[in-house]
Design an enzyme around this catalytic site. Structure first.
Site, mmCIF file in Angstrom:
data_model
loop_
_atom_site.group_PDB
_atom_site.id
_atom_site.type_symbol
_atom_site.label_atom_id
_atom_site.label_comp_id
_atom_site.label_asym_id
_atom_site.label_seq_id
_atom_site.Cartn_x
_atom_site.Cartn_y
_atom_site.Cartn_z
ATOM 1 N N HIS A 58 0.841 -1.206 0.000
ATOM 2 C CA HIS A 58 0.000 0.000 0.000
ATOM 3 C C HIS A 58 0.874 1.254 0.000
ATOM 4 O O HIS A 58 0.689 2.162 -0.823
ATOM 5 C CB HIS A 58 -0.904 -0.036 1.231
ATOM 6 C CG HIS A 58 -1.742 1.194 1.434
ATOM 7 N ND1 HIS A 58 -3.116 1.186 1.327
ATOM 8 C CD2 HIS A 58 -1.404 2.478 1.758
ATOM 9 C CE1 HIS A 58 -3.583 2.400 1.557
ATOM 10 N NE2 HIS A 58 -2.564 3.204 1.833
ATOM 11 N N GLU A 59 1.840 1.287 0.919
ATOM 12 C CA GLU A 59 2.707 2.462 1.022
ATOM 13 C C GLU A 59 3.639 2.551 -0.192
ATOM 14 O O GLU A 59 3.937 3.655 -0.676
ATOM 15 C CB GLU A 59 3.528 2.394 2.319
ATOM 16 C CG GLU A 59 2.704 2.297 3.595
ATOM 17 C CD GLU A 59 1.840 3.521 3.845
ATOM 18 O OE1 GLU A 59 1.941 4.505 3.086
ATOM 19 O OE2 GLU A 59 1.062 3.503 4.801
#
Length: 267
Positions: A58-59
């Site tokens: 996600h990051e």
């Protein structure tokens, strides 16, 4: 030559991330083969490590799109190595999401990598950077549920199926919560570039409290029921039943597994 080496090291996958992936693979194998004496322990380790992997991705998605959008400082910050320890808010990005999974089975949106927005030109680029994270969770959910919607569950051990169902629930909740247009969440980041400067200035002070407000609302029974009814509807559309996600969460909490789901193993 030095610059080239530096840039290569900025993109080298971190041993920390590879270690988490190894834990996910080994514990996934343990769940699949029923190797563990207590299946719930293997489910707990498998789902937790897979959840951390999804948080890292996600990051990384935010960071990668920011790099291509114009923020060339991303690499030097270590965000492209997938190392969770490099995130600006490791507590928000990793620790709290895992705690919330253990406590309530909710995919808590992680913190954000620090992006130098001034380097990025164009409203669409800013929106895409914000959307990249929750879209990664959505893609992860599609992958987790592939055996269900492809009707390819023959030969998939029942406990592994439950673990995938619960992991999919976490990904769907993370994607939905992240896409809410609430200050401090990615959904607001998607629409923020299109708001007037005055509106953005008025909303900015509330950004640190947006996530707290969302979770406060989730404690309201009516809101909680409506939210999880929506999640269940999405999962049913992907072929995952409510009983499968329930048993997945039940095995995940191995310290309090119910007789109902344990009895499935004895059939």
């Amino acid at each position: 030559m030095t610059t080239h080496t530096s840039r290569h090291s900025d993109r080298r996958i971190s041993p920390v991330f590879l270690g988490i992936v190894a834990v996910m693979a080994v514990t996934g194998w343990a769940v699949w083969t029923d190797f563990a004496a207590v299946p719930g322990v293997a489910v707990f380790l498998f789902v937790t490590s897979a959840w951390i992997v999804s948080l890292c991705l996600h990051e990384y998605a935010h960071a990668r799109t920011a790099l291509h959008g114009g923020d060339i400082s991303i690499g030097a910050k270590g965000y492209l190595t997938l190392n969770p320890l490099k995130y600006t808010h490791a507590l928000l990005s990793i620790v709290l999401p895992v705690v919330f999974v253990i406590m309530g089975g909710i995919g808590l949106p992680g913190g954000a990598v620090f992006i130098e927005r001034g380097r990025i030109q164009g409203r669409w680029k800013h929106s895409v950077i914000s959307a990249a994270g929750p879209l990664t969770n959505a893609l992860f959910a599609v992958v987790c549920t592939a055996p269900f919607w492809l009707d390819a569950l023959d030969g998939v051990p029942v406990v592994f199926r439950f673990a995938l169902a619960f992991l999919a629930l976490l990904q769907v909740t993370a994607a939905i919560l992240n896409f809410l247009p609430v200050p401090g969440l990615d959904g607001y980041g998607v629409i923020e570039p299109w708001l007037s400067h005055g509106v953005r200035r008025q909303v900015e002070p509330f950004a640190p409290f947006g996530l707290l407000a969302v979770f406060g609302l989730l404690f309201v029974p009516e809101v909680n029921h409506a939210f999880f009814d929506m999640i269940d509807a999405i999962l049913r559309g992907l072929g995952v039943s409510g009983s499968e996600t329930y048993c997945g969460q039940d095995f995940y909490r191995f310290w309090q597994t119910s007789d109902l789901c344990e009895s499935v193993l004895n059939r």
